[in-house]
Write a protein that holds these residues in place. Structure first.
Motif, PDB file in Angstrom:
ATOM      1  N   ASN A 187       0.780  -1.240   0.000  1.00  0.00           N
ATOM      2  CA  ASN A 187       0.000   0.000   0.000  1.00  0.00           C
ATOM      3  C   ASN A 187       0.811   1.290   0.000  1.00  0.00           C
ATOM      4  N   ASP A 188       2.008   1.264   0.559  1.00  0.00           N
ATOM      5  CA  ASP A 188       2.791   2.501   0.599  1.00  0.00           C
ATOM      6  C   ASP A 188       3.727   2.638  -0.598  1.00  0.00           C
ATOM      7  N   TYR A 189       4.304   1.540  -1.018  1.00  0.00           N
ATOM      8  CA  TYR A 189       5.220   1.623  -2.162  1.00  0.00           C
ATOM      9  C   TYR A 189       4.522   2.204  -3.395  1.00  0.00           C
ATOM     10  N   PRO A 190       3.329   1.740  -3.727  1.00  0.00           N
ATOM     11  CA  PRO A 190       2.690   2.290  -4.943  1.00  0.00           C
ATOM     12  C   PRO A 190       2.464   3.798  -4.859  1.00  0.00           C
ATOM     13  N   VAL A 191       2.067   4.308  -3.693  1.00  0.00           N
ATOM     14  CA  VAL A 191       1.751   5.746  -3.637  1.00  0.00           C
ATOM     15  C   VAL A 191       2.996   6.608  -3.450  1.00  0.00           C
ATOM     16  N   PHE A 192       4.023   6.067  -2.818  1.00  0.00           N
ATOM     17  CA  PHE A 192       5.247   6.856  -2.656  1.00  0.00           C
ATOM     18  C   PHE A 192       6.129   6.775  -3.898  1.00  0.00           C
ATOM     19  N   LEU A 193       6.187   5.586  -4.505  1.00  0.00           N
ATOM     20  CA  LEU A 193       7.153   5.383  -5.586  1.00  0.00           C
ATOM     21  C   LEU A 193       6.527   5.389  -6.970  1.00  0.00           C
ATOM     22  N   GLY A 194       5.219   5.312  -7.004  1.00  0.00           N
ATOM     23  CA  GLY A 194       4.514   5.405  -8.291  1.00  0.00           C
ATOM     24  C   GLY A 194       4.960   4.343  -9.282  1.00  0.00           C
ATOM     25  N   GLU A 195       5.204   4.792 -10.517  1.00  0.00           N
ATOM     26  CA  GLU A 195       5.536   3.853 -11.606  1.00  0.00           C
ATOM     27  C   GLU A 195       6.803   3.060 -11.341  1.00  0.00           C
ATOM     28  N   GLN A 196       7.707   3.704 -10.599  1.00  0.00           N
ATOM     29  CA  GLN A 196       8.959   3.024 -10.310  1.00  0.00           C
ATOM     30  C   GLN A 196       8.691   1.668  -9.637  1.00  0.00           C
ATOM     31  N   TRP A 197       7.602   1.638  -8.869  1.00  0.00           N
ATOM     32  CA  TRP A 197       7.217   0.384  -8.207  1.00  0.00           C
ATOM     33  C   TRP A 197       6.258  -0.424  -9.076  1.00  0.00           C
ATOM     34  N   THR A 198       5.249   0.247  -9.588  1.00  0.00           N
ATOM     35  CA  THR A 198       4.202  -0.506 -10.281  1.00  0.00           C
ATOM     36  C   THR A 198       4.718  -1.181 -11.552  1.00  0.00           C
ATOM     37  N   GLU A 199       5.723  -0.570 -12.191  1.00  0.00           N
ATOM     38  CA  GLU A 199       6.221  -1.189 -13.427  1.00  0.00           C
ATOM     39  C   GLU A 199       6.948  -2.516 -13.156  1.00  0.00           C
ATOM     40  N   LEU A 200       7.330  -2.741 -11.908  1.00  0.00           N
ATOM     41  CA  LEU A 200       7.967  -4.016 -11.571  1.00  0.00           C
ATOM     42  C   LEU A 200       6.956  -5.160 -11.549  1.00  0.00           C
ATOM     43  N   LYS A 201       5.687  -4.779 -11.406  1.00  0.00           N
ATOM     44  CA  LYS A 201       4.584  -5.759 -11.416  1.00  0.00           C
ATOM     45  C   LYS A 201       4.844  -6.901 -10.429  1.00  0.00           C
ATOM     46  N   ILE A 202       5.143  -6.500  -9.215  1.00  0.00           N
ATOM     47  CA  ILE A 202       5.433  -7.503  -8.184  1.00  0.00           C
ATOM     48  C   ILE A 202       4.158  -7.788  -7.395  1.00  0.00           C
ATOM     49  N   LYS A 203       3.854  -9.064  -7.248  1.00  0.00           N
ATOM     50  CA  LYS A 203       2.698  -9.462  -6.461  1.00  0.00           C
ATOM     51  C   LYS A 203       3.152  -9.612  -5.006  1.00  0.00           C
ATOM     52  N   VAL A 204       2.421  -8.948  -4.111  1.00  0.00           N
ATOM     53  CA  VAL A 204       2.785  -9.004  -2.696  1.00  0.00           C
ATOM     54  C   VAL A 204       1.747  -9.840  -1.956  1.00  0.00           C
ATOM     55  N   GLN A 205       2.227 -10.761  -1.157  1.00  0.00           N
ATOM     56  CA  GLN A 205       1.310 -11.636  -0.420  1.00  0.00           C
ATOM     57  C   GLN A 205       1.784 -11.793   1.009  1.00  0.00           C
ATOM     58  N   HIS A 206       0.833 -11.917   1.918  1.00  0.00           N
ATOM     59  CA  HIS A 206       1.192 -12.356   3.264  1.00  0.00           C
ATOM     60  C   HIS A 206       1.176 -13.878   3.233  1.00  0.00           C
ATOM     61  N   TYR A 207       2.023 -14.487   4.021  1.00  0.00           N
ATOM     62  CA  TYR A 207       2.170 -15.947   3.902  1.00  0.00           C
ATOM     63  C   TYR A 207       0.901 -16.705   4.259  1.00  0.00           C
ATOM     64  N   ALA A 208      -0.005 -16.068   5.016  1.00  0.00           N
ATOM     65  CA  ALA A 208      -1.271 -16.753   5.322  1.00  0.00           C
ATOM     66  C   ALA A 208      -2.035 -17.031   4.034  1.00  0.00           C
ATOM     67  N   GLU A 209      -2.002 -16.061   3.135  1.00  0.00           N
ATOM     68  CA  GLU A 209      -2.683 -16.265   1.848  1.00  0.00           C
ATOM     69  C   GLU A 209      -1.967 -17.331   1.031  1.00  0.00           C
ATOM     70  N   THR A 210      -0.641 -17.305   1.077  1.00  0.00           N
ATOM     71  CA  THR A 210       0.142 -18.282   0.314  1.00  0.00           C
ATOM     72  C   THR A 210      -0.180 -19.698   0.787  1.00  0.00           C
ATOM     73  N   LEU A 211      -0.139 -19.874   2.101  1.00  0.00           N
ATOM     74  CA  LEU A 211      -0.385 -21.212   2.653  1.00  0.00           C
ATOM     75  C   LEU A 211      -1.810 -21.675   2.374  1.00  0.00           C
ATOM     76  N   LEU A 212      -2.736 -20.757   2.473  1.00  0.00           N
ATOM     77  CA  LEU A 212      -4.127 -21.136   2.213  1.00  0.00           C
ATOM     78  C   LEU A 212      -4.300 -21.566   0.759  1.00  0.00           C
ATOM     79  N   ASN A 213      -3.653 -20.841  -0.143  1.00  0.00           N
ATOM     80  CA  ASN A 213      -3.720 -21.226  -1.557  1.00  0.00           C
ATOM     81  C   ASN A 213      -3.158 -22.624  -1.778  1.00  0.00           C
ATOM     82  N   LEU A 214      -2.072 -22.922  -1.086  1.00  0.00           N
ATOM     83  CA  LEU A 214      -1.477 -24.257  -1.226  1.00  0.00           C
ATOM     84  C   LEU A 214      -2.461 -25.322  -0.735  1.00  0.00           C
ATOM     85  N   LEU A 215      -3.140 -25.008   0.357  1.00  0.00           N
ATOM     86  CA  LEU A 215      -4.133 -25.953   0.876  1.00  0.00           C
ATOM     87  C   LEU A 215      -5.287 -26.132  -0.104  1.00  0.00           C
ATOM     88  N   ARG A 216      -5.784 -25.001  -0.558  1.00  0.00           N
ATOM     89  CA  ARG A 216      -6.949 -25.059  -1.462  1.00  0.00           C
ATOM     90  C   ARG A 216      -6.621 -25.772  -2.768  1.00  0.00           C
TER      91      ARG A 216
END
Lengths: 476, 438
Positions: B276-305
């Motif tokens: 949430n902060d990188y996109p608004v502070f760094l703008g395109e410099q961040w968004t052009e990297l197209k990095i997906k950010v996840q908390h590990y709870a979501e990652t683990l749940l996806n693995l389970l599902r």
């Protein structure tokens, strides 16, 4: 006594943690939620947060001895500016640590609380014990305190059936300016429960109701309770002419069967339900009913529905237009306000049968200021909330409080409103406060003189909220 | 994600200058619900944990601080003249977001009567205002000593406690299998433990559990090792915007250099800042990297599902769960950790939970800053957890883990233990102690 010396003595009473003369702390108390404080924020010299009546008593002993002005603050949601022009070298007592339920007395069907308890907490705790309150709290009810409401004669949810907050008041315990503890009502007799207001002698509680903290500090409050509701019902009716709406409103009030009645005038619809304006309605009437059995609720609902139909009301979606008012009570004003920035609430009482004339006059005042209202981006919503035999008419002005010109205009418009409501329409102000000071001169001279005498007798050094009564003497 | 979370995240700004928060400051109607809203219709209670447990003056609350912020904007309050007492109270706030969650300025969730009103533009960014005030304090050079030290450590060592960079990836020695380093082997998915977990002996078990599960699911991931930089979350929360931007730049260079496309964050604070902060502070410099950010709870749940991992037995102890403020209230992620837990154990909820959850006390600098009357939120929350009768309090945040362990240590009669959701999940799998054989 210098503030630092006073601070140290107060720390000796409540502990270092609960006294501050720090500028930022004091500044954070410079505004309640009213326009007067926005224009002229004034911090006190010291803020103190007592935990109980014993500490409160010692604070008042000290204030009395040092002739230090005392202002009392509950939830800080005073919309009427009931605090006198604050003297800087003063103590502000923040009562919100005194927030306990002292006793739920089922035998007398009452609840006794410390005055700093919020309506939110009180409603929740009473309901958890299988009871409910009649008057449930003012519009800022989650955060505003019971003591504060008694001090300013709050109107609000439940008033249609149960009246203002003080109408369920049984007993008060008040700290007088010299620190003495005054008990009112039945508990004046140490052998009696706190179950009855009108006994022993004159009703001394009445002196403190609506007094704005000018006579003492309310420490404990006993209120009547009612059996918990098991069901609620709602109604919403649209009207295309004001006369039919007034007739319905009057008859609804006369039944005393609604817990809550709200009449949204045409500007209220434009702001809150524009689709109804587009459909040609100029008024919306809503009711809420709750009771201890489904049969009672249904019977009361039918009575109100029949009246509405007889008077030509068109039934609207009550889930959409009436239920939210009741279920999410206390949650409406902050949302309304933040649509634009802040609200200035102008309100007064009017006899039920005179509500329409008053309402039309208020609307004509707003129309007279139409161009300025548009220029400054002010929105307004005029609503009449029922209070037994009276209508509580209010025009909320929503405005951008970051713009001093807008603030100044809203203040001017509020002054005009107050003048019109009191001098022309025969309304009465139920709050004291800066909004109404210009009209306090209209008080009956004998009333004024009597009030002055009472003030002199109870608070001879004029330390309690000096200026709060706006009496034309150096007292009050 | 809750409506409130969505709205407030939309209002995040790429600045912490108080003047940029003028609209928010003046939206406040001073109703006081941010400090005290107990209501009968739900479990809302104890909105501000700090107010409930300190001197409790208005200045400790969002409403009071807003009035002071307004005073600063109007020139009636001068930041450099603010006392140590006030500054301490400003930093006593854990930025738990409860005030913001309960601010009723246009929360449309319960606004049923007039649904045609669209309130999407308004929700007061109370935490942003607090951070902007902290920023003004930092600019004047007068933050509390502990905070100054934390900021210095972040700047010099890349972690708040000033520990050696060379020890940052010591946790990897506990894995029991070799882990990819971004500098050695290319990979797209980065496991980002962050500063708090990397140096915390307690959290090393969590990092290991996540790594073992990821490996067991045949997820290709790597770590940055001793190259890893602090996300800047703490710098931003503590009011040092310049340092945040510097750290963010360092991160961007690293992530770009190694072609990272997904970050799995251990800490909800880092997750929030990247997300949430990188996109608004760094703008395109961040968004052009197209990095997906996840908390590990979501990652683990996806693995389970997706049946990539398979719990083989129930976790035998009763568990309660602590919502991390920056995962729950701030980002609206309440369900993922719960779903993981419910798949493997019985969950006993605490009384204050989800959007009403009670802060562990570690956020917003609370992990380090210890003013005189600082409330012991960790003890209070530990008591609330103990009251459920559960044997384990599950966490999804290294800061919560630290704080709750401290809190529980002060309640000898309560035998509850802290475990991370990943540790619990791992205990239900057959490769629990055999990572090397995978």
């Amino acid at each position: 006594m210098k503030p630092t010396e006073l601070t140290s003595k107060l720390q000796g009473i409540v502990g270092q943690k609960f006294v501050s003369d720090d500028f930022a702390v004091r500044w954070s108390y410079s505004m309640d939620s009213n326009i007067f404080d926005s224009i002229n924020p004034t911090p006190p010299a010291i803020v103190v947060r007592p935990a109980n009546i014993e500490e409160l008593q010692k604070i008042l002993f000290l204030a009395s001895k040092t002739t230090t002005p005392v202002y009392v603050r509950g939830g800080g949601t005073d919309a009427g500016g009931s605090r006198g022009e604050r003297i800087l070298e003063s103590i502000l007592i923040d009562t919100t640590r005194m927030n306990k339920i002292i006793e739920v007395d089922e035998a007398s069907q009452t609840v006794t609380v410390e005055a700093g308890i919020t309506w939110g907490k009180l409603n929740k705790e009473v309901e958890e014990r299988g009871w409910r309150l009649g008057f449930k709290g003012p519009y800022s009810g989650y955060s505003s305190t019971v003591g504060g409401s008694i001090s300013v004669q709050s109107n609000g949810y439940g008033s249609a059936r149960y009246g203002v907050c003080a109408e369920d008041l049984m007993n008060l315990k008040v700290l007088l300016p010299d620190g003495q503890i005054l008990q009112t009502g039945s508990a004046v007799n140490p052998a009696a429960r706190r179950f009855y207001r009108y006994c022993i002698g004159p009703d001394l509680a009445g002196i403190f109701v609506g007094s704005g903290g000018c006579f003492g500090v309310i420490a404990e409050v006993t209120l009547r309770m009612y059996p918990k509701s098991v069901k609620a019902a709602f109604g919403a009716y649209g009207f295309k002419d004001y006369e039919s709406c007034q007739a319905c409103y009057y008859r609804w009030l006369k039944t005393r069967e609604a817990d809550h009645i709200a009449w949204f005038a045409e500007d209220g619809l434009e702001v809150n339900a524009p689709e109804l304006s587009e459909d040609g309605y100029i008024s919306l009437l809503t009711f809420a009913v709750e009771d201890q059995t489904p049969e009672l609720v249904d019977a009361r609902r039918r009575l109100l529905e029949d009246i509405a139909k007889e008077e030509g009301g068109e039934a609207l979606d009550s889930e959409k237009y009436a239920k939210g008012d009741w279920v999410y009570r206390f949650e409406l004003l902050p949302r309304w306000a933040a649509k634009i920035g802040q609200w200035q609430w102008n309100c007064h009482m009017i006899p039920a049968g005179d509500a329409l004339d008053d309402l039309k006059d208020i609307l004509s005042l707003l129309k007279a200021f139409k161009s300025e209202i548009a220029k400054y981006g002010v929105k307004h919503s005029t609503v009449s909330i029922a209070h037994k035999n009276a209508g509580h008419v209010s025009t909320s002005l929503y405005y951008d409080q970051s713009n001093p010109e807008v603030v100044s205009f809203v203040k001017e418009l509020s002054d005009k409103y107050a003048e019109r409501a009191i001098t022309k329409n025969g309304g009465c102000n139920y709050w004291i406060g800066k909004m109404w000071y210009p009209y306090t001169i209209m008080r009956n001279p004998v009333y004024r003189e009597t009030l002055t005498r009472i003030k002199k007798a109870i608070d001879p050094s004029n330390i309690m909220n000096p200026g709060g009564l706006a009496l034309p003497t150096d007292l009050g | 994600m809750s409506v409130a979370s969505k709205r407030i995240l939309k209002r995040r700004k790429g600045s912490r200058s108080l003047s940029d928060y003028k609209d928010d400051v003046y939206l406040c109607a001073r109703c006081g619900y941010c400090r005290d809203m107990i209501r009968a219709r739900d479990k809302t209670a104890q909105v501000c944990p700090i107010r409930e447990n300190t001197g409790g003056f208005e200045s400790y609350t969002a409403r009071g601080r807003n009035i002071i912020a307004r005073g600063i904007l109007e020139g009636k309050v001068v930041p450099s003249s603010l006392s140590t007492e006030f500054i301490d109270s400003l930093y006593a706030c854990t930025l738990c977001g409860s005030c913001q969650e309960h601010c009723l300025a246009l929360d449309e969730r319960s606004w049923s009567r007039f649904p045609d009103n669209k309130f999407s533009d308004h929700k007061i960014d109370i935490l942003g205002i607090n951070e902007a005030m902290r920023s003004a304090i930092v600019e004047k050079g007068v933050p509390p000593g502990t905070i100054r030290q934390v900021l210095r450590n972040l700047s010099l060592h890349g972690n708040a406690e000033g520990l050696p960079r060379s020890q940052r990836d010591a946790y990897a020695e506990q894995f029991g299998f070799p882990v990819k380093r971004a500098k050695d082997e290319r990979c797209k998915t980065l496991l980002y433990p962050g500063s708090v977990a990397s140096y915390s002996e307690r959290s090393q078990r969590t990092i290991r559990a996540i790594a073992v599960i990821l490996r067991g699911a045949e997820t290709d991931f790597c770590i940055l090792g001793s190259e890893e930089e602090d996300s800047g979350a703490d710098a931003l929360r503590l009011g040092e915007t310049g340092l945040f931007e510097e750290l963010a730049q360092r991160n961007i260079q690293l992530l770009k250099k190694y072609g990272i496309k997904q970050i799995i964050c251990l800490s909800p604070h880092d997750f929030d800042t990247f997300q949430n902060d990188y996109p608004v502070f760094l703008g395109e410099q961040w968004t052009e990297l197209k990095i997906k950010v996840q908390h590990y709870a979501e990652t683990l749940l996806n693995l389970l599902r997706n049946n990539k991992i398979h719990p083989e037995r129930r976790f035998s102890k009763m568990v309660t769960y602590q919502d991390p403020c920056y995962l729950g209230r701030i980002n609206g992620l309440y369900n993922a950790p719960r779903e993981i837990l419910r798949r493997v154990t019985d969950l006993a909820e605490m009384k204050l939970t989800r959007h009403n959850s009670f802060c562990c006390g570690g956020g917003g600098g609370g992990l380090w800053h210890d003013p005189l009357d600082k409330p012991r939120l960790e003890t209070e929350r530990a008591k609330q957890a103990c009251a459920t009768g559960a044997e384990i309090v599950a966490v999804a945040c290294p800061t919560c883990a630290k704080m709750l362990e401290t809190g529980l240590s002060s309640i000898p009669q309560c035998k509850m233990q802290v475990m991370d959701i990943a540790e619990i999940l791992l205990e239900t799998m057959s490769f629990i102690n055999e990572p090397a054989s995978l």
